[in-house]
Scaffold this motif. Structure first.
Motif, PDB file in Angstrom:
ATOM      1  N   ARG A 128      52.687  24.277  73.823  1.00 18.27           N
ATOM      2  CA  ARG A 128      52.193  23.164  73.022  1.00 18.27           C
ATOM      3  C   ARG A 128      51.510  22.152  73.922  1.00 18.27           C
ATOM      4  O   ARG A 128      52.025  21.810  74.987  1.00 18.27           O
ATOM      5  N   ASP A 129      50.323  21.702  73.486  1.00 19.05           N
ATOM      6  CA  ASP A 129      49.693  20.572  74.143  1.00 19.05           C
ATOM      7  C   ASP A 129      49.528  19.465  73.103  1.00 19.05           C
ATOM      8  O   ASP A 129      50.167  19.511  72.047  1.00 19.05           O
ATOM      9  N   ALA A 130      48.686  18.492  73.369  1.00 24.69           N
ATOM     10  CA  ALA A 130      48.582  17.358  72.456  1.00 24.69           C
ATOM     11  C   ALA A 130      48.064  17.750  71.083  1.00 24.69           C
ATOM     12  O   ALA A 130      48.412  17.107  70.083  1.00 24.69           O
ATOM     13  N   GLU A 131      47.265  18.808  70.990  1.00 23.51           N
ATOM     14  CA  GLU A 131      46.622  19.146  69.721  1.00 23.51           C
ATOM     15  C   GLU A 131      47.003  20.504  69.161  1.00 23.51           C
ATOM     16  O   GLU A 131      46.927  20.725  67.953  1.00 23.51           O
ATOM     17  N   ASN A 132      47.406  21.436  70.012  1.00 20.00           N
ATOM     18  CA  ASN A 132      47.588  22.817  69.561  1.00 20.00           C
ATOM     19  C   ASN A 132      48.985  23.372  69.847  1.00 20.00           C
ATOM     20  O   ASN A 132      49.667  22.933  70.775  1.00 20.00           O
ATOM     21  N   PHE A 133      49.352  24.355  69.030  1.00 17.19           N
ATOM     22  CA  PHE A 133      50.605  25.078  69.202  1.00 17.19           C
ATOM     23  C   PHE A 133      50.273  26.560  69.290  1.00 17.19           C
ATOM     24  O   PHE A 133      49.490  27.086  68.496  1.00 17.19           O
ATOM     25  N   TYR A 134      50.855  27.251  70.290  1.00 13.95           N
ATOM     26  CA  TYR A 134      50.597  28.665  70.497  1.00 13.95           C
ATOM     27  C   TYR A 134      51.929  29.419  70.530  1.00 13.95           C
ATOM     28  O   TYR A 134      52.944  28.893  71.001  1.00 13.95           O
ATOM     29  N   ALA A 135      51.895  30.679  70.058  1.00 16.43           N
ATOM     30  CA  ALA A 135      53.104  31.503  70.068  1.00 16.43           C
ATOM     31  C   ALA A 135      52.723  32.962  70.257  1.00 16.43           C
ATOM     32  O   ALA A 135      51.690  33.418  69.749  1.00 16.43           O
ATOM     33  N   TRP A 136      53.549  33.698  70.995  1.00 13.00           N
ATOM     34  CA  TRP A 136      53.329  35.125  71.192  1.00 13.00           C
ATOM     35  C   TRP A 136      54.618  35.788  71.653  1.00 13.00           C
ATOM     36  O   TRP A 136      55.591  35.124  72.026  1.00 13.00           O
ATOM     37  N   GLN A 137      54.607  37.116  71.635  1.00 16.24           N
ATOM     38  CA  GLN A 137      55.741  37.907  72.111  1.00 16.24           C
ATOM     39  C   GLN A 137      55.286  38.774  73.273  1.00 16.24           C
ATOM     40  O   GLN A 137      54.122  39.188  73.319  1.00 16.24           O
ATOM     41  N   PRO A 138      56.187  39.032  74.218  1.00 16.06           N
ATOM     42  CA  PRO A 138      55.824  39.903  75.342  1.00 16.06           C
ATOM     43  C   PRO A 138      55.354  41.272  74.835  1.00 16.06           C
ATOM     44  O   PRO A 138      55.860  41.789  73.834  1.00 16.06           O
ATOM     45  N   GLY A 139      54.366  41.818  75.475  1.00 19.55           N
ATOM     46  CA  GLY A 139      53.873  43.120  75.065  1.00 19.55           C
ATOM     47  C   GLY A 139      52.816  43.062  73.974  1.00 19.55           C
ATOM     48  O   GLY A 139      52.381  44.110  73.479  1.00 19.55           O
ATOM     49  N   SER A 140      52.410  41.845  73.583  1.00 17.07           N
ATOM     50  CA  SER A 140      51.405  41.727  72.515  1.00 17.07           C
ATOM     51  C   SER A 140      49.984  41.710  73.065  1.00 17.07           C
ATOM     52  O   SER A 140      49.045  41.361  72.349  1.00 17.07           O
ATOM     53  N   GLY A 141      49.842  42.036  74.338  1.00 17.18           N
ATOM     54  CA  GLY A 141      48.524  42.044  74.944  1.00 17.18           C
ATOM     55  C   GLY A 141      47.990  40.634  75.112  1.00 17.18           C
ATOM     56  O   GLY A 141      48.718  39.727  75.525  1.00 17.18           O
TER      57      GLY A 141
END
Length: 250
Positions: A128-141
């Motif tokens: 997370r930064d001031a504007e965005n949220f990111y999410a992923w799982q290991p192995g998802s390339g």
């Protein structure tokens, strides 16, 4: 004619003096002044210190009085680093059972990474930064989810109340406050009650961060939160890189 200091200024000055006394007590009690060795570590309390049944390991800091009236101001003036890492363990109790979540957090300025651990390995990662949220799982390339930051705060991702949580509590909810030694360092212990819930917070006066919280429903412990392995060294750039190699650092 001398100007009279405003009440908030006086309160801030007194809070800063209390913090200085707390840290001085810590240095003296640890023998740092006479040891001519390295400065005291900036690590959070570890082990069982601060647990509901660990009161015997806690004792008051002589000569320093923390009260319900001044503890929130003291918390606000504690020094904190803009970069640190920590491990957060949340244990929830329900119907004679319990479940535990472990996460590792890396904070650097306005950016935060949270790795959720399962079986000792990273199962999910959030950035997370001031504007965005990111999410992923290991192995998802190189793929990942991206959305607006919204209510995804660094602390909510780790189920973590922070020092601001305690500093912004309604004053009438704070039922007790004091200073103790936990894990070899001075800690502010604050108890707050509302309706049927009671929460005990511990905030380190060395790192300025929350290091423990215990939630009670009536007399029953419903949640036990521990923060361990706090490092005040700035986390590496790699922790703030997305799976496709993009860095979210400014």
């Amino acid at each position: 004619m001398k100007r009279k200091l405003e009440a908030p200024v006086v309160a801030a000055v007194l809070a800063a003096l209390i913090v200085a006394m707390l840290f001085l007590s810590y240095l003296v009690s640890s023998g740092f002044y006479g040891a001519k060795s390295e400065p005291p570590p900036l690590s959070a309390p570890t082990g069982d210190a601060g647990a509901a049944d660990g009161a015997a390991d806690l004792y008051r800091i002589e000569g320093v009085e923390i009260t319900r009236q001044n503890v929130q101001q003291v918390i606000k003036v504690l020094a904190r680093s803009e970069g640190y890492s920590q491990t957060v363990t949340n244990t929830l109790y329900y119907d004679d059972e319990s479940s535990t979540q472990n996460v590792v957090q890396y904070v650097r300025g306005g950016a935060c990474r949270t790795d959720v651990l399962r079986g000792g390995s990273v199962a999910e990662s959030y950035l997370r930064d001031a504007e965005n949220f990111y999410a992923w799982q290991p192995g998802s390339g190189s793929s990942y989810f991206r959305g607006a930051a919204g209510d995804f705060t660094a602390d909510s991702m780790a189920m973590l109340p922070n020092w601001q949580t305690v500093a912004s509590l309604p004053a009438e909810e704070i039922t007790s406050a004091g200073s103790v030694i936990s894990g070899g360092e001075p800690v502010l212990l604050v108890t707050a009650e509302s309706a049927e819930r009671r929460v005990e917070y511990e905030i380190s006066t060395v790192s300025g961060l929350l290091v423990a919280a215990r939630y009670y429903e009536g007399s029953e412990l419903s949640r036990d939160l521990r923060v361990t392995g706090i490092s005040m060294e700035q986390p590496e750039d790699a922790h703030f890189t997305l799976p496709d190699g993009t860095s979210i650092l400014p």
